[in-house]
Scaffold this active site. Structure first.
Site, PDB file in Angstrom:
ATOM      1  N   GLY A 166       0.785  -1.240   0.000  1.00 41.48           N
ATOM      2  CA  GLY A 166       0.000   0.000   0.000  1.00 41.48           C
ATOM      3  C   GLY A 166       0.804   1.270   0.000  1.00 41.48           C
ATOM      4  O   GLY A 166       0.243   2.359   0.025  1.00 41.48           O
ATOM      5  N   LYS A 186      14.556   1.359   0.824  1.00 37.55           N
ATOM      6  CA  LYS A 186      13.879   2.520   1.402  1.00 37.55           C
ATOM      7  C   LYS A 186      14.321   3.828   0.763  1.00 37.55           C
ATOM      8  O   LYS A 186      13.643   4.846   0.888  1.00 37.55           O
ATOM      9  CB  LYS A 186      14.145   2.585   2.912  1.00 37.55           C
ATOM     10  CG  LYS A 186      13.673   1.361   3.692  1.00 37.55           C
ATOM     11  CD  LYS A 186      12.171   1.200   3.611  1.00 37.55           C
ATOM     12  CE  LYS A 186      11.703   0.018   4.453  1.00 37.55           C
ATOM     13  NZ  LYS A 186      10.237  -0.230   4.297  1.00 37.55           N
TER      14      LYS A 186
END
Length: 514
Positions: free
Chosen positions: A111, A385
């Site tokens: 998500g 990340k």
């Protein structure tokens, strides 16, 4: 709908004369949510919207109740988990009964947006290796598992309203492949204005910036709401492996699955040893005699450094979770699953502060009686990340085999190099503009790059390499350059003789160090 009580147009005006308390704030929010529901005229869409808003109000009510009663973390009750609840991966049986895969389903938390990398769409749709996206690699992993094991492990993707379109676009090409892909949307919650504690959206269809997905802790209730939990159980699936879509080390491990079956565990959290880059990661703790997940956002300000210390807490949560589906259903149908609420503050384009109330999937550990952690090798935690992580994954440190990242066995060290890139490399667009091709880093220990630096094609970085461009100046590293144990600083025109392995460097100033 217990929280939507008697909305009146004059309530907000009357409320100005009443001191704001957690009770009045919750009542006001309930009124505003009821008004928001009335803006959704489509009966089919309204039913799902009501369920989401009811879930939001339950979270908001708990958040306000915690404030009213001063429910805070008692730091004195926190201890590292007892040894019997942290099992080293190496102690597990190396031989596993592969029949357990017939009872397994794999779920990817999908998500998130790649905002930290300057992306606007789903992060899982980013190409990370050999032109393959996170989703492509995941699908290849499950395809290979199903083909070699002759089983049917479904791949489940939890998307958000922000990532659903991109996700569907990527997985459409796998319709006729040996993998069954199921998707469901996690909840959509309204952002809360920090000053007034009122919802940001005024209409059910307001722009997406007024809403947010409430963290991966929403996975359990959304899985049930979608009907997929019941579907999996009806198919004889008993175990669910959950991981983040951007963790390329999170593959379904038969050794851990076998351990879960034999130990009759309800919940297993994979943890790994902390490094300097993991100091903010959530950690597994013993809290007043029970196993809990402790996140940085829950830690009192005066104990933040204690939380980050590798001496106090040596491990952190990888968010690779193994869940017994029967136990999950029993909890959801029984006492429910109130996860720890994490308050996060964000800011809109016009500078207004907004609150997001989120939960973490790992905090469900406190609801399962048969739960523990497994200390896994670092290879099971390879997240992307930022662009420094992306450089590592795209490089020759790894190769792809059946969707898995395989470590380069020719590298003289088993650890990965440390890579630090300045904000000049922060976005994907900047990253690709500054690397014509990804350099070879198989022999690299440390790379630090700051300022306006550009790398040519087929560069080779070895040992410790530091490149620092002076502010307002630029460094161009030519095609084919070999840099080994070099510190380059200033504004350089650089010519490298590759055949002779010699370096001829012409500097426009004196700030060059060799």
């Amino acid at each position: 709908m217990p929280f939507f009580r008697n909305p009146t147009s004059s309530f907000r005006k009357r409320n100005k004369k009443v001191p704001r308390t957690p009770y009045t704030t919750t009542k006001t929010m309930s009124s505003e949510i009821a008004r928001l529901l009335d803006t959704q005229p489509d009966p089919a869409a309204r039913k799902g919207f009501e369920t989401e808003m009811s879930s939001f109000m339950q979270t908001f009510s708990r958040y306000q109740s915690n404030k009213e009663h001063g429910i805070e973390l008692d730091w004195d009750k926190i201890r590292p988990p007892p040894a019997e609840q942290l099992i080293p991966y190496e102690s597990l049986k190396s031989e596993a009964d592969l029949k357990g895969f017939s009872k397994l389903a794999i779920l990817k938390v999908n998500g998130g947006l790649g905002t930290s990398m300057g992306m606007k769409g789903a992060k899982s749709a980013l190409e990370v290796k050999n032109g393959l996206t996170f989703l492509d690699l995941t699908v290849q992993q499950v395809q290979h598992l199903n083909t070699t094991m002759r089983t049917d492990v479904p791949l489940i993707l939890m998307t958000s309203f922000q990532t659903q379109t991109d996700t569907i676009r990527v997985i459409k090409k796998y319709v006729n492949h040996p993998v069954r892909i199921l998707t469901f949307n996690q909840s959509r919650y309204p952002r809360i204005l920090k000053e007034s504690l009122l919802p940001c959206p005024k209409h059910a269809e307001d722009e997406s910036r007024a809403w947010y997905p409430p963290g991966h802790g929403d996975i359990y209730t959304s899985l049930r709401r979608s009907g997929i939990l019941e579907q999996l159980l009806s198919e004889g699936k008993e175990y669910l492996f959950i991981s983040n879509s951007d963790n390329l080390g999170a593959i379904a491990d038969p050794v851990i699955l076998q351990h879960m079956i034999e130990s009759e565990s309800d919940f297993i959290m994979e943890v790994t040893n902390k490094t300097k880059s993991d100091l903010k990661g959530g950690t597994l703790v013993d809290y007043d005699g029970s196993l809990r997940l402790l996140e940085l956002g829950q830690v009192p300000h005066e104990h933040v450094e204690d939380f980050k210390s590798v001496f106090n807490f040596k491990i952190f949560n990888t968010n690779n979770l193994w869940v017994n589906l029967k136990a999950l259903k029993r909890i959801l149908d029984g006492e429910g699953m109130d996860l720890d609420i994490i308050e996060k503050t964000r800011y809109t384009d016009n500078g207004k502060g907004v609150i997001q109330l989120e939960t973490a999937a790992g905090s469900a550990v406190k609801h399962f009686k048969q739960a523990h952690g497994i200390i896994v090798p670092r290879r099971r935690f390879i997240p992307v990340k930022n662009c420094a992580d992306l450089l590592l994954v795209m490089s020759d440190i790894y190769r792809v085999e059946n969707g898995h990242l395989v470590f380069n066995t020719h590298r003289p060290f088993q650890n990965t190099p440390t890579i630090k890139l300045s904000d000049d490399f922060k976005s994907i667009e900047q990253f690709h503009a500054r690397f014509k091709t990804i350099p070879s880093i198989a022999d690299l220990d440390l790379l630090t790059v700051t300022g306006d630096v550009y790398f040519g094609r087929a560069c080779d970085l070895r040992g410790t390499v530091i490149v620092a461009a002076t502010e307002g100046q630029r460094i161009d590293i030519p095609d084919g350059s070999i840099l080994e144990n070099r510190l380059l600083a200033g504004n350089l025109n650089m010519i490298v003789s590759i055949s002779e392995r010699t370096y001829k460097i012409y500097s426009l100033n004196n700030s060059l160090y060799m």
